[in-house]
Write an enzyme that holds these catalytic residues in place. Structure first.
Site, PDB file in Angstrom:
ATOM      1  N   TYR A  14       2.021  -9.128  11.527  1.00 33.99           N
ATOM      2  CA  TYR A  14       0.898  -9.311  10.602  1.00 33.99           C
ATOM      3  C   TYR A  14      -0.297  -8.449  11.030  1.00 33.99           C
ATOM      4  O   TYR A  14      -0.966  -7.848  10.195  1.00 33.99           O
ATOM      5  CB  TYR A  14       0.494 -10.795  10.552  1.00 33.99           C
ATOM      6  CG  TYR A  14      -0.495 -11.082   9.456  1.00 33.99           C
ATOM      7  CD1 TYR A  14      -0.057 -11.485   8.194  1.00 33.99           C
ATOM      8  CD2 TYR A  14      -1.859 -10.922   9.667  1.00 33.99           C
ATOM      9  CE1 TYR A  14      -0.961 -11.718   7.173  1.00 33.99           C
ATOM     10  CE2 TYR A  14      -2.771 -11.156   8.640  1.00 33.99           C
ATOM     11  CZ  TYR A  14      -2.318 -11.552   7.407  1.00 33.99           C
ATOM     12  OH  TYR A  14      -3.213 -11.785   6.399  1.00 33.99           O
ATOM     13  N   LYS A  73       2.006  10.109  -4.695  1.00 36.73           N
ATOM     14  CA  LYS A  73       2.168  11.504  -5.107  1.00 36.73           C
ATOM     15  C   LYS A  73       2.507  12.356  -3.870  1.00 36.73           C
ATOM     16  O   LYS A  73       3.658  12.431  -3.480  1.00 36.73           O
ATOM     17  CB  LYS A  73       0.898  12.010  -5.806  1.00 36.73           C
ATOM     18  CG  LYS A  73       0.749  11.510  -7.241  1.00 36.73           C
ATOM     19  CD  LYS A  73       0.189  10.133  -7.335  1.00 36.73           C
ATOM     20  CE  LYS A  73      -0.165   9.720  -8.739  1.00 36.73           C
ATOM     21  NZ  LYS A  73      -0.627   8.323  -8.777  1.00 36.73           N
ATOM     22  N   ASP A  99     -10.791  12.358  -4.490  1.00 38.31           N
ATOM     23  CA  ASP A  99      -9.569  11.682  -4.952  1.00 38.31           C
ATOM     24  C   ASP A  99      -8.430  12.618  -4.581  1.00 38.31           C
ATOM     25  O   ASP A  99      -8.208  13.647  -5.217  1.00 38.31           O
ATOM     26  CB  ASP A  99      -9.620  11.436  -6.465  1.00 38.31           C
ATOM     27  CG  ASP A  99      -8.312  10.816  -6.996  1.00 38.31           C
ATOM     28  OD1 ASP A  99      -7.271  10.922  -6.299  1.00 38.31           O
ATOM     29  OD2 ASP A  99      -8.327  10.258  -8.094  1.00 38.31           O
ATOM     30  N   ALA A 108      -5.072  12.364  -4.437  1.00 42.30           N
ATOM     31  CA  ALA A 108      -3.688  12.070  -4.849  1.00 42.30           C
ATOM     32  C   ALA A 108      -2.774  13.285  -4.683  1.00 42.30           C
ATOM     33  O   ALA A 108      -1.689  13.178  -4.137  1.00 42.30           O
ATOM     34  CB  ALA A 108      -3.660  11.580  -6.298  1.00 42.30           C
ATOM     35  N   HIS A 114      -2.196   2.422 -25.118  1.00 40.16           N
ATOM     36  CA  HIS A 114      -0.966   3.226 -25.090  1.00 40.16           C
ATOM     37  C   HIS A 114       0.184   2.522 -24.373  1.00 40.16           C
ATOM     38  O   HIS A 114       1.339   2.804 -24.641  1.00 40.16           O
ATOM     39  CB  HIS A 114      -1.227   4.600 -24.457  1.00 40.16           C
ATOM     40  CG  HIS A 114      -1.882   4.560 -23.114  1.00 40.16           C
ATOM     41  ND1 HIS A 114      -3.211   4.271 -22.958  1.00 40.16           N
ATOM     42  CD2 HIS A 114      -1.388   4.737 -21.867  1.00 40.16           C
ATOM     43  CE1 HIS A 114      -3.508   4.304 -21.674  1.00 40.16           C
ATOM     44  NE2 HIS A 114      -2.424   4.568 -20.986  1.00 40.16           N
ATOM     45  N   PHE A 130      -9.654  10.347 -12.978  1.00 41.25           N
ATOM     46  CA  PHE A 130      -8.391   9.839 -13.530  1.00 41.25           C
ATOM     47  C   PHE A 130      -8.699   8.508 -14.203  1.00 41.25           C
ATOM     48  O   PHE A 130      -9.692   7.854 -13.886  1.00 41.25           O
ATOM     49  CB  PHE A 130      -7.351   9.684 -12.415  1.00 41.25           C
ATOM     50  CG  PHE A 130      -6.044   9.148 -12.932  1.00 41.25           C
ATOM     51  CD1 PHE A 130      -5.280   9.890 -13.817  1.00 41.25           C
ATOM     52  CD2 PHE A 130      -5.588   7.892 -12.567  1.00 41.25           C
ATOM     53  CE1 PHE A 130      -4.085   9.386 -14.319  1.00 41.25           C
ATOM     54  CE2 PHE A 130      -4.398   7.390 -13.058  1.00 41.25           C
ATOM     55  CZ  PHE A 130      -3.648   8.132 -13.946  1.00 41.25           C
ATOM     56  N   ASP A 131      -7.834   8.035 -15.114  1.00 42.51           N
ATOM     57  CA  ASP A 131      -8.219   6.853 -15.914  1.00 42.51           C
ATOM     58  C   ASP A 131      -8.390   5.566 -15.099  1.00 42.51           C
ATOM     59  O   ASP A 131      -9.238   4.748 -15.422  1.00 42.51           O
ATOM     60  CB  ASP A 131      -7.319   6.655 -17.144  1.00 42.51           C
ATOM     61  CG  ASP A 131      -5.838   6.596 -16.835  1.00 42.51           C
ATOM     62  OD1 ASP A 131      -5.490   6.510 -15.651  1.00 42.51           O
ATOM     63  OD2 ASP A 131      -5.030   6.626 -17.785  1.00 42.51           O
TER      64      ASP A 131
END
Ligand code: F0G
Length: 459
Positions: free
Chosen positions: A73, A259, A216, A218, A451, A125-126
């Site tokens: 843990y 990614k 960011d 990614a 969407h 990014f969204d």
């Protein structure tokens, strides 16, 4: 132009079967899903280019690392191994593992964003956009104008418009800006890279204004590869050296490890500020887990520690970026218009130009998404009016996005040249009957992020 394919720097050890269901079965699957590819069973998809997130193939070294996972843990050896890799590659003082990128964004926004504050970026990014809004903040996109012209071949189309950034800070005041960002590569704008020169200029603007700068990250390794290939002075530098230089400009980063760390699940949040990190740890414990596992299993941390280095490998990156360029060039040979130049992780097809007879209100990119499935059981994702059109509360009028795009995101180390050739063949068939393709209307659409769950009917 002949498309050139860079051969895979690996061979296949585990074969995962995929099947092409019949034309009739595809038609039935479309109908049952309300013509929304998110609602399909994955087993009914032949080539799945919905996303490159968490869909890549892990290496034998990563699978072996999973077996070494320490599920303690607190203080697990897996954490120590990930820590060593994160410090070596990114160089920040503190870091927390998170279950994926948006968890890192959520914690950062919870710690820093207050109501009516602005967070500028080249393009959020969204999930980043939504996490800032969820704290009452306002995301601001200040990418260069070239980004909105699909044909413009600018080599660093993800760059920040530094003049706009300066004017924005001057106009709104630094106290209204808790931090600034930069997304590398710019997913929302076609997977386009940011140059080191632009990163430096942006970092400097944030620095003189006392605004913390977060990357960011990614797809940072793909961005570093573009810098090595396209920017003067970087040809002789390794991807890791370029990455170290990039992150030395920032005060912290968020990352979806799904990614460029080539894992199925995981994320990172890194910072240099000790007081901020204490707050991050408290948020992490509240929402994700103890700071040495952050919502992941110990084995996930080990797979990430190995994958981070594999993502930096130049032979892999040459093949990876080569695949995207190959598919882009094959499609362009067929007169299928795409965002230029080819991006890092995906091909962004200009559906509006393929179906000029379908108005935006009848969703041309959704129509292309459906046709691609109908033709060959290939799944892409609509990035057009289904995702972005909305009613402006000011005048109650519909606002449509500038482009109707279909993104084909390429999972890492997963599909071969013949899979990509097959996708191109599907487009050739669709193009030959483009004039007969009709648009769609909603039969159900939720108000937010519609969407994912909307249903459609053909017109
Ligand atoms: N930032 C960027 C630039 C992304 O592309 C993504 C995810 C995230 C953050 C969020 O990370 O999914 O791990 O929570 N992009 C995926 C995509 C979903 O399909 O482009 P996450």
């Amino acid at each position: 132009m002949t498309a050139i394919y860079t051969p895979e720097p690996f061979r296949i050890k585990v074969a995962e079967p995929i099947q092409l269901i019949s034309r009739e079965a595809r038609e039935a699957a479309l109908k049952a899903a309300g013509y929304n590819l998110f609602s399909m069973k994955a087993e009914d998809i032949y080539i799945d280019l919905l996303t490159d997130s968490g869909t890549g193939a892990m290496s034998p070294a990563q699978w072996a690392a999973l077996m070494n996972g320490d599920e303690s843990y607190a203080g697990a050896r897996s954490f120590q191994r990930l820590k060593a890799a994160v410090e070596d590659i990114f160089g920040f003082k503190y870091f927390a593992p998170t279950h994926q990128g948006r968890a890192a964004e959520n914690i950062l926004a919870a710690c820093l964003v207050k109501s009516n504050q602005y967070v500028p970026s080249n393009m959020h990014f969204d999930t980043t956009d939504a996490n800032i809004r969820a704290r009452g903040g306002r995301p601001v996109n200040l990418v260069i104008d070239e980004a909105s012209d699909p044909a413009n071949p600018h080599p660093f189309k993800g760059n920040m418009d530094v003049a706009k950034l300066k004017a924005f800070i001057a106009g709104h005041g630094r106290e209204k800006i808790p931090f600034g960002m930069m997304t590398v590569t710019n997913n929302a704008g076609g997977g386009q890279p940011v140059s080191m020169e632009n990163l430096k200029a942006t970092a400097e603007i944030y620095r003189v204004n006392g605004i913390p700068f977060f990357i960011d990250a990614a797809r940072y390794a793909e961005n570093c590869y573009f810098i090595q290939q396209r920017e003067a002075g970087y040809r002789e530098k390794s991807i890791k050296e370029i990455a170290r230089e990039m992150f030395s400009l920032a005060d912290g980063m968020t990352m979806s490890a799904k990614k460029d760390a080539i894992v199925n699940i995981g994320g990172l949040l890194c910072v240099n500020d000790e007081a901020l990190f204490q707050n991050i740890e408290n948020e992490l414990i509240l929402r994700e887990g103890f700071p040495t596992y952050g919502g992941l299993a110990g084995r996930d941390l080990d797979a990430m520690a190995v994958g981070l280095y594999e993502g930096l490998d130049e032979a892999y990156l040459a093949y990876r970026i080569g695949q995207t360029a190959y598919l882009t060039s094959k499609l362009n040979d067929l007169d299928i218009p795409t965002i230029q130049p080819a991006g890092g992780h995906g091909v962004y097809i200009n559906a509006g130009a393929i179906f000029p007879h379908i108005p935006q209100g009848e969703f041309p990119a959704q129509a292309l998404c459906v046709e691609l499935y109908r033709e060959g059981a290939v799944r892409g994702v609509e990035i057009g009016s289904v995702m972005f059109a909305h009613i402006d509360p000011e005048d109650e009028q519909w606002r449509y996005p500038a482009l109707e795009l279909l993104r084909l995101a390429i999972p890492r180390r997963t599909y071969t040249q013949s899979h990509l050739d097959y996708v191109a063949d599907c487009f050739a068939a669709i193009k030959s009957r483009a004039e007969s393709v009709r648009g769609y209307k909603f039969t159900y659409a939720p108000e937010l992020l519609r969407h994912f769950t909307a249903r459609f009917e053909p017109l």
